[in-house]
Design a protein around this motif. Structure first.
Motif, PDB file in Angstrom:
ATOM      1  N   LYS A  20      71.420  36.001 124.700  1.00  0.00           N
ATOM      2  CA  LYS A  20      71.468  35.066 125.825  1.00  0.00           C
ATOM      3  C   LYS A  20      70.079  34.553 126.179  1.00  0.00           C
ATOM      4  N   ALA A  21      69.110  35.471 126.142  1.00  0.00           N
ATOM      5  CA  ALA A  21      67.738  35.066 126.462  1.00  0.00           C
ATOM      6  C   ALA A  21      67.233  34.054 125.448  1.00  0.00           C
ATOM      7  N   GLY A  22      67.536  34.322 124.178  1.00  0.00           N
ATOM      8  CA  GLY A  22      67.120  33.402 123.126  1.00  0.00           C
ATOM      9  C   GLY A  22      67.795  32.053 123.256  1.00  0.00           C
ATOM     10  N   TYR A  23      69.073  32.072 123.626  1.00  0.00           N
ATOM     11  CA  TYR A  23      69.811  30.821 123.810  1.00  0.00           C
ATOM     12  C   TYR A  23      69.190  29.997 124.927  1.00  0.00           C
ATOM     13  N   ARG A  24      68.875  30.677 126.034  1.00  0.00           N
ATOM     14  CA  ARG A  24      68.239  29.959 127.150  1.00  0.00           C
ATOM     15  C   ARG A  24      66.881  29.403 126.750  1.00  0.00           C
ATOM     16  N   ALA A  25      66.146  30.156 125.913  1.00  0.00           N
ATOM     17  CA  ALA A  25      64.839  29.692 125.467  1.00  0.00           C
ATOM     18  C   ALA A  25      64.960  28.435 124.623  1.00  0.00           C
ATOM     19  N   VAL A  26      65.971  28.409 123.742  1.00  0.00           N
ATOM     20  CA  VAL A  26      66.177  27.235 122.883  1.00  0.00           C
ATOM     21  C   VAL A  26      66.580  26.033 123.734  1.00  0.00           C
ATOM     22  N   ILE A  27      67.465  26.237 124.704  1.00  0.00           N
ATOM     23  CA  ILE A  27      67.882  25.140 125.581  1.00  0.00           C
ATOM     24  C   ILE A  27      66.688  24.589 126.355  1.00  0.00           C
ATOM     25  N   ALA A  28      65.833  25.509 126.862  1.00  0.00           N
ATOM     26  CA  ALA A  28      64.639  25.070 127.596  1.00  0.00           C
ATOM     27  C   ALA A  28      63.715  24.264 126.698  1.00  0.00           C
ATOM     28  N   LEU A  29      63.584  24.713 125.433  1.00  0.00           N
ATOM     29  CA  LEU A  29      62.734  24.005 124.486  1.00  0.00           C
ATOM     30  C   LEU A  29      63.275  22.608 124.218  1.00  0.00           C
ATOM     31  N   LEU A  30      64.579  22.495 124.002  1.00  0.00           N
ATOM     32  CA  LEU A  30      65.174  21.188 123.724  1.00  0.00           C
ATOM     33  C   LEU A  30      65.032  20.260 124.926  1.00  0.00           C
ATOM     34  N   LYS A  31      65.231  20.804 126.140  1.00  0.00           N
ATOM     35  CA  LYS A  31      65.059  19.974 127.331  1.00  0.00           C
ATOM     36  C   LYS A  31      63.619  19.485 127.451  1.00  0.00           C
ATOM     37  N   SER A  32      62.668  20.350 127.111  1.00  0.00           N
ATOM     38  CA  SER A  32      61.257  19.974 127.174  1.00  0.00           C
ATOM     39  C   SER A  32      60.955  18.851 126.191  1.00  0.00           C
ATOM     40  N   LEU A  33      61.474  18.998 124.962  1.00  0.00           N
ATOM     41  CA  LEU A  33      61.212  17.992 123.934  1.00  0.00           C
ATOM     42  C   LEU A  33      61.844  16.659 124.300  1.00  0.00           C
ATOM     43  N   PHE A  34      63.107  16.695 124.769  1.00  0.00           N
ATOM     44  CA  PHE A  34      63.772  15.458 125.153  1.00  0.00           C
ATOM     45  C   PHE A  34      63.105  14.843 126.378  1.00  0.00           C
ATOM     46  N   GLY A  35      62.605  15.695 127.291  1.00  0.00           N
ATOM     47  CA  GLY A  35      61.910  15.196 128.470  1.00  0.00           C
ATOM     48  C   GLY A  35      60.661  14.433 128.086  1.00  0.00           C
ATOM     49  N   ARG A  36      59.915  14.964 127.115  1.00  0.00           N
ATOM     50  CA  ARG A  36      58.701  14.280 126.672  1.00  0.00           C
ATOM     51  C   ARG A  36      59.039  12.934 126.052  1.00  0.00           C
ATOM     52  N   ASN A  37      60.103  12.901 125.239  1.00  0.00           N
ATOM     53  CA  ASN A  37      60.494  11.642 124.607  1.00  0.00           C
ATOM     54  C   ASN A  37      60.940  10.631 125.650  1.00  0.00           C
ATOM     55  N   ARG A  38      61.609  11.132 126.711  1.00  0.00           N
ATOM     56  CA  ARG A  38      62.086  10.236 127.756  1.00  0.00           C
ATOM     57  C   ARG A  38      60.914   9.595 128.482  1.00  0.00           C
ATOM     58  N   HIS A  39      59.849  10.365 128.688  1.00  0.00           N
ATOM     59  CA  HIS A  39      58.688   9.866 129.412  1.00  0.00           C
ATOM     60  C   HIS A  39      57.763   9.027 128.544  1.00  0.00           C
ATOM     61  N   GLN A  40      57.828   9.184 127.235  1.00  0.00           N
ATOM     62  CA  GLN A  40      56.797   8.617 126.368  1.00  0.00           C
ATOM     63  C   GLN A  40      56.679   7.106 126.494  1.00  0.00           C
ATOM     64  N   ALA A  41      57.809   6.396 126.451  1.00  0.00           N
ATOM     65  CA  ALA A  41      57.761   4.935 126.507  1.00  0.00           C
ATOM     66  C   ALA A  41      57.184   4.467 127.842  1.00  0.00           C
ATOM     67  N   ALA A  42      57.611   5.112 128.937  1.00  0.00           N
ATOM     68  CA  ALA A  42      57.100   4.724 130.251  1.00  0.00           C
ATOM     69  C   ALA A  42      55.613   5.017 130.359  1.00  0.00           C
ATOM     70  N   VAL A  43      55.176   6.154 129.861  1.00  0.00           N
ATOM     71  CA  VAL A  43      53.757   6.515 129.905  1.00  0.00           C
ATOM     72  C   VAL A  43      52.922   5.494 129.155  1.00  0.00           C
ATOM     73  N   LEU A  44      53.381   5.094 127.984  1.00  0.00           N
ATOM     74  CA  LEU A  44      52.622   4.122 127.184  1.00  0.00           C
ATOM     75  C   LEU A  44      52.512   2.783 127.901  1.00  0.00           C
ATOM     76  N   ARG A  45      53.589   2.340 128.554  1.00  0.00           N
ATOM     77  CA  ARG A  45      53.532   1.073 129.293  1.00  0.00           C
ATOM     78  C   ARG A  45      52.604   1.191 130.499  1.00  0.00           C
ATOM     79  N   LEU A  46      52.721   2.284 131.226  1.00  0.00           N
ATOM     80  CA  LEU A  46      51.864   2.476 132.396  1.00  0.00           C
ATOM     81  C   LEU A  46      50.393   2.536 131.992  1.00  0.00           C
ATOM     82  N   TYR A  47      50.117   3.286 130.948  1.00  0.00           N
ATOM     83  CA  TYR A  47      48.724   3.446 130.520  1.00  0.00           C
ATOM     84  C   TYR A  47      48.165   2.139 129.969  1.00  0.00           C
ATOM     85  N   ALA A  48      48.968   1.397 129.242  1.00  0.00           N
ATOM     86  CA  ALA A  48      48.512   0.107 128.715  1.00  0.00           C
ATOM     87  C   ALA A  48      48.132  -0.832 129.856  1.00  0.00           C
ATOM     88  N   GLY A  49      48.921  -0.832 130.934  1.00  0.00           N
ATOM     89  CA  GLY A  49      48.604  -1.673 132.084  1.00  0.00           C
ATOM     90  C   GLY A  49      47.338  -1.244 132.787  1.00  0.00           C
TER      91      GLY A  49
END
Length: 211
Positions: A20-49
């Motif tokens: 169970k602990a390992g499962y939660r760790a994998v879910i947390a990792l996937l959420k972290s990775l997807f979170g970064r991808n979700r922010h990436q496009a917005a970050v690039l636009r904000l930083y470019a401006g």
């Protein structure tokens, strides 16, 4: 900054996934990775401006005239970029804690790019590391001073800009007042923009000041 990964051989991986602990760790990792991808496009636009506005010649001595603009140095350009980054980050912060991760991602991207730029200029790894750390500390100090300056009576923001942005150029009062008026106008303009527009189009600042 370290990249999360699952270490170990196949037996270890199977064990991790079977607990169970390992499962939660994998879910947390996937959420972290997807979170970064979700922010990436917005970050690039904000930083470019931010970078586009911070590069405007009107801010610097070469255009404004000696003793009137921001020094056209690595430090001077950082100060102008930090000012605009703070304006954008305070707009995101106004939306509440849900946007703290996006603000952090923007901060991290800005200093990763700064690190790369200093290395491109030929600075050694040791020098770059210390310089970036110092600039990161300075950024928070500037942000606090500018935020306080917006909330306090008129001279507070002017004093913070005179002290931090202009450095040793010793500008006259009208130049500092012009930048302070620009900062207030930009803060108002960003505050009036719907967040969806800021994220989709990038930040829109006021017209650069005439120094």
């Amino acid at each position: 900054m370290t990249t999360p990964h699952l270490a170990g051989d196949n037996r270890t991986s199977r064990f991790v996934l079977s607990t169970k602990a390992g499962y939660r760790a994998v879910i947390a990792l996937l959420k972290s990775l997807f979170g970064r991808n979700r922010h990436q496009a917005a970050v690039l636009r904000l930083y470019a401006g931010i970078v586009e506005q911070a590069r405007h010649p009107a801010f610097y001595t070469a255009s404004a005239g000696e003793g009137r603009g921001v020094p056209d140095t690595v430090e001077g350009r950082f100060e102008v970029m930090a000012l605009h980054a703070w304006l954008v980050m305070r707009r995101l912060a106004a939306e509440g804690p849900d946007f703290a991760a996006l603000n952090q991602a923007l901060f991290d991207h800005m200093f990763t790019d700064l690190d790369f730029s200093l290395r491109e200029l030929g600075a050694s790894e040791m020098v770059v590391g210390k310089k970036v750390k110092d600039l990161g500390t300075h950024f928070y100090g500037r942000a606090d001073a500018y935020e306080l300056g917006l909330k306090e009576p008129v001279p507070a923001l002017e004093a913070a800009l005179d002290r931090n942005l202009f450095g040793s150029t010793l500008p006259d009062g009208p130049e500092v007042a012009a930048v302070a008026a620009y900062v207030r106008a930009s803060a108002d303009r960003l505050g009036a923009m719907p967040l969806a527009d800021v994220l989709a189009r990038g930040p829109v600042f006021a017209a650069p000041p005439i120094l």
